[in-house]
Design an enzyme around this catalytic site. Structure first.
Site, PDB file in Angstrom:
ATOM      1  N   HIS A 194     -10.718   0.680  -3.198  1.00  0.00           N
ATOM      2  CA  HIS A 194     -12.228   0.444  -3.115  1.00  0.00           C
ATOM      3  C   HIS A 194     -12.906   1.540  -3.466  1.00  0.00           C
ATOM      4  O   HIS A 194     -12.994   2.124  -4.170  1.00  0.00           O
ATOM      5  CB  HIS A 194     -12.236   1.685  -1.665  1.00  0.00           C
ATOM      6  CG  HIS A 194     -11.416   0.777  -0.606  1.00  0.00           C
ATOM      7  ND1 HIS A 194     -10.757  -0.689   0.101  1.00  0.00           N
ATOM      8  CD2 HIS A 194     -10.029   1.783   0.868  1.00  0.00           C
ATOM      9  CE1 HIS A 194     -11.030  -0.674   1.296  1.00  0.00           C
ATOM     10  NE2 HIS A 194      -9.964   0.826   1.844  1.00  0.00           N
ATOM     11  N   LYS A 234      -6.687  -4.563  -3.803  1.00  0.00           N
ATOM     12  CA  LYS A 234      -7.800  -5.617  -1.934  1.00  0.00           C
ATOM     13  C   LYS A 234      -9.291  -4.416  -1.746  1.00  0.00           C
ATOM     14  O   LYS A 234      -8.885  -3.428  -1.874  1.00  0.00           O
ATOM     15  CB  LYS A 234      -6.872  -6.401  -1.849  1.00  0.00           C
ATOM     16  CG  LYS A 234      -5.974  -4.856  -0.849  1.00  0.00           C
ATOM     17  CD  LYS A 234      -4.958  -5.521   0.221  1.00  0.00           C
ATOM     18  CE  LYS A 234      -4.708  -4.628   0.726  1.00  0.00           C
ATOM     19  NZ  LYS A 234      -5.229  -3.184   1.774  1.00  0.00           N
ATOM     20  N   CYS A 250      -2.265  -2.753   7.513  1.00  0.00           N
ATOM     21  CA  CYS A 250      -2.571  -3.856   6.020  1.00  0.00           C
ATOM     22  C   CYS A 250      -0.681  -4.643   6.671  1.00  0.00           C
ATOM     23  O   CYS A 250      -1.135  -5.506   5.786  1.00  0.00           O
ATOM     24  CB  CYS A 250      -2.487  -3.158   4.827  1.00  0.00           C
ATOM     25  SG  CYS A 250      -4.028  -2.258   4.661  1.00  0.00           S
ATOM     26  N   ASP A 308      -4.562  -0.433  -1.964  1.00  0.00           N
ATOM     27  CA  ASP A 308      -5.708  -0.799  -1.048  1.00  0.00           C
ATOM     28  C   ASP A 308      -7.021   0.241  -2.471  1.00  0.00           C
ATOM     29  O   ASP A 308      -6.538   1.237  -2.861  1.00  0.00           O
ATOM     30  CB  ASP A 308      -6.079   0.328   0.430  1.00  0.00           C
ATOM     31  CG  ASP A 308      -6.481  -0.153   1.087  1.00  0.00           C
ATOM     32  OD1 ASP A 308      -7.188  -1.656   1.828  1.00  0.00           O
ATOM     33  OD2 ASP A 308      -7.362   0.680   1.652  1.00  0.00           O
ATOM     34  N   HIS A 312     -10.966   6.791   1.162  1.00  0.00           N
ATOM     35  CA  HIS A 312      -9.657   7.073   1.121  1.00  0.00           C
ATOM     36  C   HIS A 312      -9.047   5.959   0.054  1.00  0.00           C
ATOM     37  O   HIS A 312     -10.242   4.830   0.026  1.00  0.00           O
ATOM     38  CB  HIS A 312      -8.139   6.451   2.182  1.00  0.00           C
ATOM     39  CG  HIS A 312      -8.944   5.155   2.464  1.00  0.00           C
ATOM     40  ND1 HIS A 312      -9.699   4.606   3.494  1.00  0.00           N
ATOM     41  CD2 HIS A 312      -8.407   3.955   2.565  1.00  0.00           C
ATOM     42  CE1 HIS A 312     -10.139   3.393   3.920  1.00  0.00           C
ATOM     43  NE2 HIS A 312      -8.385   2.730   3.287  1.00  0.00           N
ATOM     44  N   ASP A 348       1.190  -1.144  -0.192  1.00  0.00           N
ATOM     45  CA  ASP A 348       0.055  -0.325  -0.639  1.00  0.00           C
ATOM     46  C   ASP A 348       1.076   1.374   0.030  1.00  0.00           C
ATOM     47  O   ASP A 348       0.093   2.310   0.710  1.00  0.00           O
ATOM     48  CB  ASP A 348      -1.478  -0.326   1.177  1.00  0.00           C
ATOM     49  CG  ASP A 348      -1.868  -0.853   0.838  1.00  0.00           C
ATOM     50  OD1 ASP A 348      -2.450  -1.685   0.117  1.00  0.00           O
ATOM     51  OD2 ASP A 348      -2.429  -1.086   1.956  1.00  0.00           O
TER      52      ASP A 348
END
Ligand code: VGL
Ligand code: ZN
Length: 204
Positions: free
Chosen positions: A50, A108, A153, A48, A83, A10
């Site tokens: 989202h 992810k 993470c 990351d 985020h 990340d």
């Protein structure tokens, strides 16, 4: 020959200085990652990633504030600021990271209903990403983990790596943590050590 992978967790704009969920010292990791990548047979970056309605975001829950812990579909969930929204600047891997050395990027946290700290599984261990298959199909038996955040993470990625049977090292000088509560980083490192992760104070 068994091979050694570097997993860079990340290193994204939202997690470094100026980002939505900035972790102190995050930018310092860019030159370190660039310097270390050539020493590994395989390099993986996690990202990351989202959707904008991700249910880990405090903004999705009236009355929930950033940092609160609430129940999300049966799992304990920290409420985060918005985020790493897919395709946003904040979700991009940090500028200056040598992308040409990265063999694959594992995204992810794409399911809005469950968070995913680890690069291997969601937080309920319900669905796996491609990471373990990728490592095995590349003959990797050892992984070293660096990145953000030591207490989230990085921690869950290293724990899943060692559980999956990879010889796992945490490169301590290559990690930075959130430290929501004083002692979180130390507790995370102790948990990884107890699970069989080698904690390395040295650079690779
Ligand atoms: C992370 C909180 C929320 C991390 C990701 O990369 O450690 N932390 N999403
Ligand atoms: Zn996240």
């Amino acid at each position: 020959m068994p091979r050694h992978a570097l997993i860079i967790v990340d290193l994204q704009n939202d997690f470094v200085e100026g980002g939505a969920l900035a972790v102190s010292g995050g930018l310092e990791l860019i030159p370190l990652a660039n310097q270390w990548m050539p020493q590994f047979d395989v390099v993986i970056a996690t990202q990351d990633w989202h959707p904008k309605n991700h249910q880990s975001f405090a903004s999705q829950h009236p009355g929930v504030s950033i940092g609160d812990v609430f129940d999300l579909n049966g799992l304990s969930q920290v409420a985060w600021p918005d985020h790493c929204i897919q395709n946003s600047f904040g979700a991009k891997l940090v500028d200056g990271l040598n992308l040409s050395r990265i063999n694959t990027i594992i995204q992810k946290g794409t399911d809005p209903e469950i968070d995913s700290y680890s690069g291997f599984f969601d937080n309920g261990h319900r669905k796996a990403t491609c990471l373990a298959d990728f490592l095995r199909s590349n003959d990797v038996d050892r992984v070293s983990v660096m990145g953000i955040a030591t207490d989230y993470c990085v921690r869950f990625t290293a724990l899943d790596a060692v559980t999956a049977g990879f010889q796992t090292t945490l490169i301590l000088p290559g990690c930075r943590g959130v430290e929501m509560q004083t002692g979180d980083i130390k507790a995370a490192v102790e948990q990884m050590a107890a699970a069989g992760v080698t904690i390395s104070p040295e650079t690779p």
